[in-house]
Design an enzyme around this catalytic site. Structure first.
Site, PDB file in Angstrom:
ATOM      1  CE  LYS A 173      16.158   0.990  -6.757  1.00 25.98           C
ATOM      2  NZ  LYS A 173      14.803   0.471  -6.626  1.00 25.98           N
TER       3      LYS A 173
ATOM      4  N   GLY B 154       1.246  -9.611   3.346  1.00 26.29           N
ATOM      5  CA  GLY B 154       0.383 -10.763   3.576  1.00 26.29           C
ATOM      6  C   GLY B 154      -0.658 -10.580   4.669  1.00 26.29           C
TER       7      GLY B 154
ATOM      8  CG  HIS C 150      -7.717  -3.950  14.605  1.00 22.43           C
ATOM      9  ND1 HIS C 150      -8.847  -3.309  15.041  1.00 22.43           N
ATOM     10  CD2 HIS C 150      -6.867  -3.932  15.649  1.00 22.43           C
ATOM     11  CE1 HIS C 150      -8.685  -2.946  16.306  1.00 22.43           C
ATOM     12  NE2 HIS C 150      -7.484  -3.322  16.697  1.00 22.43           N
TER      13      HIS C 150
ATOM     14  CG  HIS D 142      -3.475  -9.218  13.452  1.00 21.23           C
ATOM     15  ND1 HIS D 142      -3.866  -8.411  12.405  1.00 21.23           N
ATOM     16  CD2 HIS D 142      -3.154 -10.414  12.894  1.00 21.23           C
ATOM     17  CE1 HIS D 142      -3.792  -9.084  11.274  1.00 21.23           C
ATOM     18  NE2 HIS D 142      -3.358 -10.307  11.532  1.00 21.23           N
TER      19      HIS D 142
ATOM     20  CD  GLN E  41      -1.352 -14.367  11.396  1.00 24.60           C
ATOM     21  OE1 GLN E  41      -1.821 -15.478  11.241  1.00 24.60           O
ATOM     22  NE2 GLN E  41      -1.041 -13.577  10.383  1.00 24.60           N
TER      23      GLN E  41
END
Lengths: 349, 342
Positions: free
Chosen positions: A37, A173, A178, A180, A182
């Site tokens: 592709k 997910g 905003h 960020h 984790q």
């Protein structure tokens, strides 16, 4: 010389793809090579920010749990505006910080209570700016927070692993738009990490060399999968890419732990990260992606055989039953093509 | 307090949120009615697929014509090619191989149905018998090491945009996939230690405690596994120890058909036709010449089917760590599914 695909099978029939084996985990991936592709064949809808009240915007500091750390104007108080990077606990943590670890068995099953830390690093004050839009200095500040949080949580003897990751876009997910990152501190070493460590150890046992260092050397020699390089970092589309536009960012100097990164390396990492994320954004119309920092378990000492790195996985395809069940991924394009595409994308200034 | 639970077979840890557990209504599955293309899998359209490999059909009907119940054809867009040699080689530090393999589609009904519970028990038995036959045929090809039977139901589960016609897929591969190896290694490790099959132990404990059992028949059980990765994950397991799916007996096939029909009807009703994947985990083809390599597999491995509803996003955390966060405790999922009235 670059790798030349084997194009003809029995009877002169064209072979459309190739099975490639990851030298670290032993995972096989089918990569399309003779009819892959093309970059513009991936449907992308640009991310639309809905706006509304955002707990990560300046002025809304009271909407989050109390601040753990921040880079802020010395005249301002915690949980008020005046910051540039801010670290808070996750309001809906997957794991709880209070309590002792209580491991036990229920018949044949093993379990433990969910002790851990779950923090959020708000990367900047502007709701509409993603990590790719920040300056190299601003990204350096974010990475320095990754480091200081890792160092701090390592002091907690209950934790065995610190996982830093970013979900960008709803499809990847992200529940808040905003920008960020984790951080999760875990009381166990996750399985994927153990597998990677074991794979790297097996390679080292045989050759007495780090598999990641070897990979960097081979990529530098072949060049066709490299996206970007600076003094301390290299970014390429791995030979065994599971996903279209998968990108790995590695420190050139061997190091098993992210937390030992120094200031000049942080600055180079920020530069490389900005470069590849901007190119991805520009070329593919801001796709959703996840990135994860792969580093050694804490308090395990320094590994000669492991090399920390960052893996970026754009979410352009749906992972279907076959991939889930087998761990054998099918990549509809090739890393040689995507690397070329990203090299040629003119990065934002 | 959230709980960390460890899968006893492969050692994967899962976080189960026990507070604010998500119930079926919290998942809000929406369906947009996108028009399907003309379906190549419906009866009467046999010419639109590659030539039939196998079919259960009425006596007197010809290949690639109407008159069948279950029909197997090569995939229209195969992921693996059947022709050629394996040609394993190295490229610098990397290993590569040609993707030799088989990729077949099992069309499970001549009618344009979309979920397996819409078939009768007898029709499902035909589907199971066809799967068994095709896997044992593919085993005869010595280039193949493993055969994966799976289903993608719904777009989010990787299903096709063009047609929702009820079907499953078979892929035979020249390598044993890593996920399969992990499971084999895990169950062998357990067996070495306890001299019991880990899956038999799971079934025994689940039936004794009952909290995670969804359905229990004479020879088959459906449970929500202790360390479920996803909300409403379901494992269907034979109660009689068998390593190979292909060795099922008639009464087991009958029970499996009943369980499949009931479980998928319940799942569809509870969650409003959620997207899902299921796959068959069965022992790999055994032809290794290494002595002792498959020594205990008949005893330590146990075939089963894993059903994974795709109703939550798998995010970076899960990918990076192989560590899943499941917002619905399996005890609650099992209770909901048990109580769904059909």
């Amino acid at each position: 010389m670059g790798f030349k695909p084997h194009l003809r099978g029995e009877g002169g029939k064209k072979i459309m793809s190739q099975l490639r084996r990851d030298p670290i985990t032993g995972r096989w991936v089918e990569v399309a090579i003779s009819n892959p592709k093309k970059c513009d064949e991936f449907d992308m809808k640009p991310q639309v920010k809905k706006g509304g009240t955002c707990p990560f915007c300046p002025g809304n500091e009271k909407m989050t749990p109390p601040e753990i750390e921040a880079i802020r104007d010395i005249k301002t108080r915690p949980d008020t505006p005046g910051w540039t990077v801010r670290v808070v606990s996750n309001k809906f943590p997957a794991l709880k910080i209070e309590g002792e670890i209580d491991k036990r068995g229920i018949g044949m099953f093993d379990m433990s209570n969910g002790i851990g830390a779950h923090e959020v690093i708000v990367e900047n004050t502007d709701h509409n700016k993603d990590l790719a839009d920040l300056t190299q200095d601003e990204i350096s500040a974010v990475i320095s927070k990754y480091k200081s949080r890792s160092l701090d949580l390592e002091n907690d003897a209950r934790f065995k692993y610190i996982l830093l990751f970013k979900n960008h876009g709803e499809a990847a997910g992200a529940s808040l738009e905003h920008s960020h990152t984790q951080l999760v501190a875990l009381p166990i070493v996750p399985k994927r990490v153990k597998e990677e460590l074991k794979g790297a150890q097996n390679y080292f046992k045989y050759r007495e060399r780090c598999v990641f260092c070897d990979m960097i050397a081979q990529e530098q020699q072949e060049k066709e999968r490299i996206i970007f390089e600076n003094r301390n970092f290299i970014a390429f589309c791995p030979f065994v890419s599971r996903f279209p536009f998968e990108m790995w960012l590695l420190p050139k100097a061997h190091s098993s732990e992210f937390k030992s990164i120094d200031d000049s390396a942080i600055y180079d990492m920020a530069g490389a990260l900005k470069e590849i994320l901007s190119r991805l954004k520009l070329r593919l119309n801001d796709p959703a992606y996840n990135f994860i920092i792969h580093t050694g378990p804490i308090r395990d000492g320094i590994y000669e055989e492991y090399h920390w790195h960052l893996e970026i996985m754009p979410k352009l395809t749906n992972v279907a039953g076959f991939e889930w069940g087998s761990g054998l991924y099918i990549n509809p394009t090739s890393p040689e093509i995507t690397a070329k595409c990203l090299r040629e994308a003119c990065a934002a200034k | 307090m959230p709980e960390l639970r460890r899968d006893p077979v492969i050692g994967r840890w899962v976080i189960i949120s026990t507070e604010r557990a998500k119930r079926p209504n919290d998942f809000n599955i929406e369906h947009t009615d996108e028009p399907e293309m003309e379906c190549p899998f419906c009866e009467g359209h046999e010419k639109k697929t590659p030539t039939e490999i196998f079919a259960i059909r009425k006596p007197g009907t010809k290949k690639d014509t109407p008159g069948w119940n279950v029909r197997v054809v090569p995939s229209i867009s195969p992921k693996f090619k059947i022709e050629g040699e394996l040609d394993r080689r190295g490229v610098g530090m990397y290993d590569v191989m040609n993707p030799i393999g088989a990729h077949e589609v099992i069309i499970e009904s001549p009618r344009h149905l979309t979920d397996i519970y819409q078939l009768s028990e007898l029709e499902i038995q035909d589907v199971i018998n066809t799967s068994i036959y095709r896997i044992s045929e593919l085993e005869k090809d010595i280039r193949f090491k493993y055969c994966l039977l799976f289903k993608n139901h719904g777009l989010k589960a990787g299903g096709s945009k063009k047609t929702k016609h009820l079907r499953s897929q078979l892929i035979a591969t020249p390598v044993t996939p890593t996920r399969v190896k992990e499971e084999l290694r895990g169950s062998r490790f357990y067996f070495e230690y306890k001299e019991r099959c880990v899956f038999c132990d799971i079934i025994r404990q689940e039936i004794e405690t009952g909290a995670r059992v969804i359905m229990d028949t004479k020879t088959m059980a459906a449970i929500a596994p202790f360390a479920s990765r996803f909300p409403f994950e379901i494992w269907i397991m034979p109660k009689i120890h068998r390593a190979d799916f292909m060795n099922m007996q008639t009464d087991e096939i009958k029970d499996l058909a009943d369980v499949l029909k009931a479980v998928f009807a319940k799942l569809s009703k509870a969650l409003n036709d959620p997207p899902y994947n299921y796959m068959l985990h069965t022992a790999p083809f055994r032809r290794s010449k290494r002595p002792g390599y498959w020594h205990t597999i008949e005893e330590d491995y146990h075939w089963h089917i894993e059903v994974m509803p795709r109703i939550t996003q798998v995010a970076g955390f899960e990918w990076g760590s192989g560590f899943y966060i499941n917002p619905t405790p399996p005890e609650e999922a099992a209770k909901y599914l048990r109580e769904v009235m059909l």
